[in-house]
Write a protein that holds these residues in place. Structure first.
Motif, PDB file in Angstrom:
ATOM      1  N   LEU A 195     -51.668  14.354  71.442  1.00  0.00           N
ATOM      2  CA  LEU A 195     -52.787  14.490  70.866  1.00  0.00           C
ATOM      3  C   LEU A 195     -54.159  14.633  71.596  1.00  0.00           C
ATOM      4  O   LEU A 195     -55.549  14.942  71.479  1.00  0.00           O
ATOM      5  N   GLY A 196     -54.536  15.361  72.200  1.00  0.00           N
ATOM      6  CA  GLY A 196     -55.485  15.753  73.787  1.00  0.00           C
ATOM      7  C   GLY A 196     -56.173  14.547  74.313  1.00  0.00           C
ATOM      8  O   GLY A 196     -57.490  14.775  74.852  1.00  0.00           O
ATOM      9  N   LEU A 197     -55.882  13.413  74.195  1.00  0.00           N
ATOM     10  CA  LEU A 197     -56.417  12.268  75.032  1.00  0.00           C
ATOM     11  C   LEU A 197     -56.443  12.214  76.096  1.00  0.00           C
ATOM     12  O   LEU A 197     -57.146  11.853  76.374  1.00  0.00           O
ATOM     13  N   VAL A 198     -54.629  12.635  76.605  1.00  0.00           N
ATOM     14  CA  VAL A 198     -54.881  13.118  78.559  1.00  0.00           C
ATOM     15  C   VAL A 198     -54.552  14.444  79.219  1.00  0.00           C
ATOM     16  O   VAL A 198     -54.104  15.168  78.133  1.00  0.00           O
ATOM     17  N   THR A 199     -54.525  14.427  80.079  1.00  0.00           N
ATOM     18  CA  THR A 199     -53.996  15.818  80.229  1.00  0.00           C
ATOM     19  C   THR A 199     -52.699  15.032  81.230  1.00  0.00           C
ATOM     20  O   THR A 199     -52.991  13.927  81.895  1.00  0.00           O
ATOM     21  N   PRO A 200     -51.582  16.134  81.328  1.00  0.00           N
ATOM     22  CA  PRO A 200     -50.303  15.309  82.368  1.00  0.00           C
ATOM     23  C   PRO A 200     -50.927  14.893  83.183  1.00  0.00           C
ATOM     24  O   PRO A 200     -50.356  14.382  84.394  1.00  0.00           O
ATOM     25  N   GLN A 201     -52.067  15.853  84.281  1.00  0.00           N
ATOM     26  CA  GLN A 201     -52.456  15.515  85.617  1.00  0.00           C
ATOM     27  C   GLN A 201     -53.007  13.866  85.623  1.00  0.00           C
ATOM     28  O   GLN A 201     -52.689  13.815  86.803  1.00  0.00           O
ATOM     29  N   GLU A 202     -53.567  13.078  84.619  1.00  0.00           N
ATOM     30  CA  GLU A 202     -54.378  12.178  84.697  1.00  0.00           C
ATOM     31  C   GLU A 202     -53.655  11.210  84.926  1.00  0.00           C
ATOM     32  O   GLU A 202     -53.779  10.366  85.333  1.00  0.00           O
ATOM     33  N   LEU A 203     -52.103  11.635  83.284  1.00  0.00           N
ATOM     34  CA  LEU A 203     -51.015  10.718  83.468  1.00  0.00           C
ATOM     35  C   LEU A 203     -50.406  10.859  85.382  1.00  0.00           C
ATOM     36  O   LEU A 203     -49.536   9.329  85.895  1.00  0.00           O
ATOM     37  N   ILE A 204     -50.134  11.429  85.582  1.00  0.00           N
ATOM     38  CA  ILE A 204     -49.565  11.777  87.181  1.00  0.00           C
ATOM     39  C   ILE A 204     -50.609  10.832  87.895  1.00  0.00           C
ATOM     40  O   ILE A 204     -50.169  10.013  88.945  1.00  0.00           O
ATOM     41  N   ASP A 205     -51.313  10.834  87.834  1.00  0.00           N
ATOM     42  CA  ASP A 205     -52.362  10.253  89.088  1.00  0.00           C
ATOM     43  C   ASP A 205     -52.523   8.699  88.585  1.00  0.00           C
ATOM     44  O   ASP A 205     -52.618   8.157  89.706  1.00  0.00           O
ATOM     45  N   LEU A 206     -52.004   8.965  87.648  1.00  0.00           N
ATOM     46  CA  LEU A 206     -52.111   7.011  86.938  1.00  0.00           C
ATOM     47  C   LEU A 206     -51.175   6.363  87.672  1.00  0.00           C
ATOM     48  O   LEU A 206     -50.798   5.276  87.723  1.00  0.00           O
ATOM     49  N   LYS A 207     -49.603   7.134  87.015  1.00  0.00           N
ATOM     50  CA  LYS A 207     -48.737   6.518  87.605  1.00  0.00           C
ATOM     51  C   LYS A 207     -47.947   6.488  89.596  1.00  0.00           C
ATOM     52  O   LYS A 207     -48.024   5.642  89.601  1.00  0.00           O
ATOM     53  N   GLU A 208     -49.533   7.670  89.777  1.00  0.00           N
ATOM     54  CA  GLU A 208     -49.462   7.532  91.438  1.00  0.00           C
ATOM     55  C   GLU A 208     -49.963   5.713  91.731  1.00  0.00           C
ATOM     56  O   GLU A 208     -49.624   5.225  92.868  1.00  0.00           O
ATOM     57  N   ARG A 209     -51.032   6.054  91.520  1.00  0.00           N
ATOM     58  CA  ARG A 209     -52.283   4.740  91.824  1.00  0.00           C
ATOM     59  C   ARG A 209     -51.518   3.796  91.837  1.00  0.00           C
ATOM     60  O   ARG A 209     -51.163   2.480  92.255  1.00  0.00           O
ATOM     61  N   THR A 210     -50.694   3.467  90.540  1.00  0.00           N
ATOM     62  CA  THR A 210     -49.913   2.521  89.650  1.00  0.00           C
ATOM     63  C   THR A 210     -49.092   1.862  90.936  1.00  0.00           C
ATOM     64  O   THR A 210     -48.856   1.012  91.803  1.00  0.00           O
ATOM     65  N   CYS A 211     -47.693   3.147  91.338  1.00  0.00           N
ATOM     66  CA  CYS A 211     -47.148   2.586  92.166  1.00  0.00           C
ATOM     67  C   CYS A 211     -47.254   2.263  93.631  1.00  0.00           C
ATOM     68  O   CYS A 211     -46.653   1.269  94.384  1.00  0.00           O
ATOM     69  N   ARG A 212     -48.688   2.634  94.116  1.00  0.00           N
ATOM     70  CA  ARG A 212     -48.776   3.019  94.975  1.00  0.00           C
ATOM     71  C   ARG A 212     -49.679   1.099  95.598  1.00  0.00           C
ATOM     72  O   ARG A 212     -49.562   0.307  96.114  1.00  0.00           O
ATOM     73  N   ALA A 213     -50.130   0.426  94.058  1.00  0.00           N
ATOM     74  CA  ALA A 213     -50.694  -0.295  94.110  1.00  0.00           C
ATOM     75  C   ALA A 213     -49.203  -1.930  94.037  1.00  0.00           C
ATOM     76  O   ALA A 213     -49.546  -3.139  94.813  1.00  0.00           O
ATOM     77  N   ILE A 214     -48.676  -1.334  93.426  1.00  0.00           N
ATOM     78  CA  ILE A 214     -46.850  -2.073  93.144  1.00  0.00           C
ATOM     79  C   ILE A 214     -45.828  -2.413  94.715  1.00  0.00           C
ATOM     80  O   ILE A 214     -45.674  -3.137  94.779  1.00  0.00           O
ATOM     81  N   PHE A 215     -45.592  -0.701  94.587  1.00  0.00           N
ATOM     82  CA  PHE A 215     -45.013  -0.833  96.109  1.00  0.00           C
ATOM     83  C   PHE A 215     -45.359  -0.375  97.256  1.00  0.00           C
ATOM     84  O   PHE A 215     -44.492  -0.617  98.171  1.00  0.00           O
ATOM     85  N   GLY A 216     -46.420  -0.218  97.030  1.00  0.00           N
ATOM     86  CA  GLY A 216     -47.147   0.285  98.753  1.00  0.00           C
ATOM     87  C   GLY A 216     -46.884   1.513  98.979  1.00  0.00           C
ATOM     88  O   GLY A 216     -47.128   1.217 100.371  1.00  0.00           O
ATOM     89  N   MET A 217     -46.340   2.328  98.159  1.00  0.00           N
ATOM     90  CA  MET A 217     -45.715   3.491  98.970  1.00  0.00           C
ATOM     91  C   MET A 217     -46.397   4.707  97.253  1.00  0.00           C
ATOM     92  O   MET A 217     -46.527   3.882  96.304  1.00  0.00           O
ATOM     93  N   SER A 218     -46.351   6.020  97.514  1.00  0.00           N
ATOM     94  CA  SER A 218     -46.374   6.927  97.051  1.00  0.00           C
ATOM     95  C   SER A 218     -45.002   6.814  95.588  1.00  0.00           C
ATOM     96  O   SER A 218     -43.754   6.657  95.820  1.00  0.00           O
ATOM     97  N   VAL A 219     -44.880   8.089  94.886  1.00  0.00           N
ATOM     98  CA  VAL A 219     -44.226   7.883  93.885  1.00  0.00           C
ATOM     99  C   VAL A 219     -42.697   8.499  94.192  1.00  0.00           C
ATOM    100  O   VAL A 219     -41.516   8.549  94.662  1.00  0.00           O
ATOM    101  N   ALA A 220     -42.827   9.726  95.005  1.00  0.00           N
ATOM    102  CA  ALA A 220     -41.653  10.764  96.028  1.00  0.00           C
ATOM    103  C   ALA A 220     -41.730   9.865  97.377  1.00  0.00           C
ATOM    104  O   ALA A 220     -40.591   9.722  97.337  1.00  0.00           O
ATOM    105  N   GLU A 221     -42.268   9.150  97.773  1.00  0.00           N
ATOM    106  CA  GLU A 221     -42.130   7.227  99.202  1.00  0.00           C
ATOM    107  C   GLU A 221     -40.562   6.796  98.063  1.00  0.00           C
ATOM    108  O   GLU A 221     -39.499   6.124  98.725  1.00  0.00           O
ATOM    109  N   ARG A 222     -41.082   6.524  96.989  1.00  0.00           N
ATOM    110  CA  ARG A 222     -40.098   5.441  96.108  1.00  0.00           C
ATOM    111  C   ARG A 222     -39.085   5.667  95.557  1.00  0.00           C
ATOM    112  O   ARG A 222     -37.896   5.260  95.863  1.00  0.00           O
TER     113      ARG A 222
END
Length: 97
Positions: A45-72
């Motif tokens: 729908l053009g609300l967000v870009t894939p990169q914005e979602l990747i960044d959001l997922k990365e921030r969320t993973c760091r906040a909850i697990f204390g590590m990046s998605v790749a580390e997890r």
């Protein structure tokens, strides 16, 4: 729905699934696929870009697990308990064991 509202909803859903996973309750495939579909719809729908979602997922993973998605992902690869079981005894026919 605007971009900020959409991103807030994605973050809420990501946080809920990640928190449950951290507590030992892996999300069901249905929940995971719904979130992925929701995210894809936002891109379509053009609300967000894939990169914005990747960044959001990365921030969320760091906040909850204390590590990046790749580390997890790397950590989870070695955590499957059945990998340590030796199944070689079952390679012989049952009558000869």
């Amino acid at each position: 729905m605007d971009k900020h509202h959409f991103l807030d909803e994605v973050e809420t859903r990501l946080t809920r699934l990640s928190s449950a996973s951290r507590q030992g309750y892996p999300p069901s495939p249905l929940e995971r696929h719904r979130l992925e579909g929701f995210m894809e719809a936002g891109v379509f729908l053009g609300l967000v870009t894939p990169q914005e979602l990747i960044d959001l997922k990365e921030r969320t993973c760091r906040a909850i697990f204390g590590m990046s998605v790749a580390e997890r992902k790397k950590q989870k690869q070695g955590s499957w308990p059945l990998e340590d079981i030796d199944y070689s005894q079952y390679e012989k026919p049952r009558w000869s064991r």
